[in-house]
Design an enzyme around this catalytic site. Structure first.
Site, PDB file in Angstrom:
ATOM      1  N   GLU A  88     -16.855  78.228  66.887  1.00 28.42           N
ATOM      2  CA  GLU A  88     -15.874  78.553  65.859  1.00 28.42           C
ATOM      3  C   GLU A  88     -16.480  78.563  64.464  1.00 28.42           C
ATOM      4  OE1 GLU A  88     -13.455  75.165  66.871  1.00 28.42           O
ATOM      5  OE2 GLU A  88     -14.056  74.189  65.021  1.00 28.42           O
ATOM      6  N   CYS A 101     -18.366  79.119  56.987  1.00 25.19           N
ATOM      7  CA  CYS A 101     -18.934  77.923  57.605  1.00 25.19           C
ATOM      8  C   CYS A 101     -19.371  78.302  59.018  1.00 25.19           C
ATOM      9  CB  CYS A 101     -17.820  76.874  57.628  1.00 25.19           C
ATOM     10  SG  CYS A 101     -18.281  75.367  58.424  1.00 25.19           S
ATOM     11  N   CYS A 108     -22.114  69.095  70.281  1.00 23.62           N
ATOM     12  CA  CYS A 108     -22.997  68.325  69.408  1.00 23.62           C
ATOM     13  C   CYS A 108     -23.323  67.026  70.133  1.00 23.62           C
ATOM     14  CB  CYS A 108     -22.244  68.012  68.110  1.00 23.62           C
ATOM     15  SG  CYS A 108     -23.211  67.099  66.896  1.00 23.62           S
ATOM     16  N   CYS A 112     -20.461  61.366  66.301  1.00 22.70           N
ATOM     17  CA  CYS A 112     -19.702  60.739  65.199  1.00 22.70           C
ATOM     18  C   CYS A 112     -18.271  60.499  65.680  1.00 22.70           C
ATOM     19  CB  CYS A 112     -19.708  61.635  63.964  1.00 22.70           C
ATOM     20  SG  CYS A 112     -21.358  61.963  63.327  1.00 22.70           S
ATOM     21  N   CYS A 115     -15.164  62.830  64.705  1.00 20.93           N
ATOM     22  CA  CYS A 115     -15.361  64.283  64.785  1.00 20.93           C
ATOM     23  C   CYS A 115     -15.004  64.830  66.162  1.00 20.93           C
ATOM     24  CB  CYS A 115     -16.819  64.586  64.458  1.00 20.93           C
ATOM     25  SG  CYS A 115     -17.210  66.332  64.474  1.00 20.93           S
ATOM     26  N   LEU A 216     -22.709  61.274  54.615  1.00 18.08           N
ATOM     27  CA  LEU A 216     -23.064  59.861  54.501  1.00 18.08           C
ATOM     28  C   LEU A 216     -21.918  58.988  55.031  1.00 18.08           C
ATOM     29  CD1 LEU A 216     -25.339  58.008  53.518  1.00 18.08           C
ATOM     30  CD2 LEU A 216     -24.295  58.027  51.256  1.00 18.08           C
ATOM     31  N   HIS A 217     -20.735  59.205  54.494  1.00 17.34           N
ATOM     32  CA  HIS A 217     -19.493  58.627  55.024  1.00 17.34           C
ATOM     33  C   HIS A 217     -19.404  57.100  55.051  1.00 17.34           C
ATOM     34  CE1 HIS A 217     -18.845  62.741  56.026  1.00 17.34           C
ATOM     35  NE2 HIS A 217     -19.288  62.726  57.256  1.00 17.34           N
ATOM     36  N   ASN A 291      -9.529  64.568  58.148  1.00 18.72           N
ATOM     37  CA  ASN A 291      -8.665  65.495  58.845  1.00 18.72           C
ATOM     38  C   ASN A 291      -8.349  64.810  60.177  1.00 18.72           C
ATOM     39  OD1 ASN A 291      -7.425  67.945  59.542  1.00 18.72           O
ATOM     40  ND2 ASN A 291      -9.089  69.114  58.628  1.00 18.72           N
ATOM     41  N   CYS A 334     -13.821  70.316  61.963  1.00 17.44           N
ATOM     42  CA  CYS A 334     -14.879  70.616  62.887  1.00 17.44           C
ATOM     43  C   CYS A 334     -14.491  70.469  64.363  1.00 17.44           C
ATOM     44  CB  CYS A 334     -15.920  69.555  62.577  1.00 17.44           C
ATOM     45  SG  CYS A 334     -17.519  70.124  62.538  1.00 17.44           S
TER      46      CYS A 334
HETATM   47  N1  SAH Z   1     -23.585  67.804  61.860  1.00 17.23           N
HETATM   48  C1  SAH Z   1     -23.480  68.206  60.494  1.00 17.23           C
HETATM   49  C2  SAH Z   1     -22.585  69.401  60.242  1.00 17.23           C
HETATM   50  C3  SAH Z   1     -21.334  69.536  61.034  1.00 17.23           C
HETATM   51  S1  SAH Z   1     -19.953  68.557  60.613  1.00 17.23           S
HETATM   52  C4  SAH Z   1     -23.053  67.021  59.645  1.00 17.23           C
HETATM   53  O1  SAH Z   1     -22.777  65.971  60.185  1.00 17.23           O
HETATM   54  O2  SAH Z   1     -23.031  67.159  58.426  1.00 17.23           O
HETATM   55  C5  SAH Z   1     -19.439  69.186  59.078  1.00 17.23           C
HETATM   56  C6  SAH Z   1     -18.726  68.167  58.224  1.00 17.23           C
HETATM   57  O3  SAH Z   1     -17.388  67.919  58.698  1.00 17.23           O
HETATM   58  C7  SAH Z   1     -19.446  66.825  58.219  1.00 17.23           C
HETATM   59  O4  SAH Z   1     -19.499  66.282  56.928  1.00 17.23           O
HETATM   60  C8  SAH Z   1     -18.546  66.012  59.117  1.00 17.23           C
HETATM   61  O5  SAH Z   1     -18.750  64.670  58.929  1.00 17.23           O
HETATM   62  C9  SAH Z   1     -17.173  66.541  58.732  1.00 17.23           C
HETATM   63  N2  SAH Z   1     -16.099  66.189  59.662  1.00 17.23           N
HETATM   64  C10 SAH Z   1     -16.164  66.060  60.993  1.00 17.23           C
HETATM   65  N3  SAH Z   1     -14.980  65.655  61.502  1.00 17.23           N
HETATM   66  C11 SAH Z   1     -14.141  65.541  60.444  1.00 17.23           C
HETATM   67  C12 SAH Z   1     -12.774  65.150  60.303  1.00 17.23           C
HETATM   68  N4  SAH Z   1     -12.042  64.810  61.360  1.00 17.23           N
HETATM   69  N5  SAH Z   1     -12.237  65.140  59.063  1.00 17.23           N
HETATM   70  C13 SAH Z   1     -12.973  65.495  57.978  1.00 17.23           C
HETATM   71  N6  SAH Z   1     -14.258  65.882  58.052  1.00 17.23           N
HETATM   72  C14 SAH Z   1     -14.843  65.885  59.271  1.00 17.23           C
END
Ligand code: SAH
Length: 349
Positions: A88, A101, A108, A112, A115, A216-217, A291, A334
């Site tokens: 997607e 995007c 993946c 995380c 995600c 970073l989160h 999200n 994502c």
């Molecule tokens: N693997 C890469 C890129 C893909 S994720 C990375 O980690 O950066 C793209 C972005 O969306 C990342 O910052 C990820 O942490 C974020 N993301 C994933 N799930 C999410 C969610 N439920 N709410 C908000 N952002 C999210």
């Protein structure tokens, strides 16, 4: 079978020579493909050459199967790959143009916790041509071509971890910036990573000066470890050192992405710890409210929590932006749309 879109211009030229063809055929093929055409839609190629290429290569590695429109103008695309897998992408409209995007993997393996992309693990890496074709497809969908590009910015921020598919992602950057094709400037390409430290150094030394975003989160290893398994492999301070090296080598400001999750990483104390960790780094922090996805229990924060967090960072002279929440009503996070589609349609692969 390899896809033709994965061939760089130089490789295509060598292929033409190997096939006993004139070198200029490479230019015709490369520009036709990057204009969103299939080989048999070109008017200037001999039929015998088209047939020979079709025997050995796929010329349409992806096709759009569904477009979902959000009330805020964001569009979500679902693409099918030649092997039946589904990926997607999200198209966002800004004042300066469209940003697409793109995904770098099917699924993946980073795991995380917040995600939806990694819930089923990694299915496979995308080829450089499959990554490129997402842009080619959407550009054509919007009525653009290589002379009048509609998609102006690319962010490698869809499904997958781009640095976990390093060679193909680098191949993709080479395709996207090629002057015979869509000819993007490195300045208009961003890559988002969850922090594969050795690959960050490789990218810094690759010669490409694209923008780097770091997911970073968290303000510390402890909290990062709870939500991002990758932090067990690379410690927080090593990660900050790596992006500092990237910034110094490429002269680019790092975008720090920070998802705000209720009761996990979003207090004023967390903001203070983060501010200290980022001291001296050429960066900007992008606060993103979570999200929510139905597959986990994480909750988003209130606007007040976001503002208080931002204020602490700003008091330490750190630039902060709060990401507009785009596409909430179309499963903008994502991996969400792909997942929903797979659940509705059954296993498509
Ligand atoms: N693997 C890469 C890129 C893909 S994720 C990375 O980690 O950066 C793209 C972005 O969306 C990342 O910052 C990820 O942490 C974020 N993301 C994933 N799930 C999410 C969610 N439920 N709410 C908000 N952002 C999210």
């Amino acid at each position: 079978m390899t896809d033709l879109q994965s061939l760089t211009f130089d490789k295509l030229q060598s292929l033409m020579i190997d096939m006993g063809e004139k070198k200029y055929r490479a230019e015709q093929i490369f520009s036709a493909l990057h204009n969103g055409k299939r080989l048999n839609e070109t008017s200037n190629l001999p039929m015998a050459l088209v047939e020979k290429l079709q025997e050995n290569y796929i010329d349409n590695p992806i096709s759009i199967v569904k477009v979902q429109n959000s009330s805020d103008g964001t569009q979500k695309f679902l693409y099918r790959l030649a092997d039946g897998n589904v990926i997607e992408g999200v198209l966002m409209q800004y004042k300066f143009g469209y940003t697409l995007c793109v995904s770098s993997q099917v699924g993946c393996r980073m795991g995380c916790k917040f995600c939806a992309s990694g819930l089923d693990g990694l299915v496979r890496n995308l080829t450089s041509g499959e990554i490129m074709s997402q842009i080619i497809c959407v550009n054509s969908y919007l009525g653009g071509d290589i002379k009048d590009r509609k998609v102006s910015n690319i962010v490698l921020m869809g499904s997958g971890e781009p640095l976990d598919n390093y060679d193909n992602v680098l191949g993709f950057i080479s395709l996207a910036t090629d002057k015979h094709g869509l000819y993007y400037s490195e300045r208009n390409i961003s890559l988002s990573t969850c922090g594969l430290v050795p690959r960050i150094y490789d990218l810094a030394d690759s010669g490409y000066h694209i923008h780097l975003c770091l997911s970073l989160h968290a303000p510390s290893d402890n909290i990062r470890g709870e939500i991002m398994p990758i932090s067990r492999a690379y410690h927080y301070d090593e990660l900050i050192d790596a992006v500092r090296y990237y910034s110094e080598k490429t002269n680019r400001r790092i975008l720090i992405e920070y998802i705000m999750i209720k009761d996990v990483n979003s207090s004023k104390e967390h903001a203070l710890t983060l501010a200290k960790k980022l001291k001296g780094l050429n960066c900007m922090v992008n606060l993103i409210n979570l999200n929510e996805v139905k597959e986990n229990d994480f909750k988003k924060c209130s606007n007040d929590t976001l503002s208080s967090f931002a204020e602490v960072l700003m008091s330490y002279h750190i630039s902060v932006t709060t990401r507009r929440s785009l596409g909430d009503d179309i499963d903008g996070a994502c991996g969400q749309l792909r997942r929903k589609y797979m659940n509705e349609e059954g296993d498509l692969c």
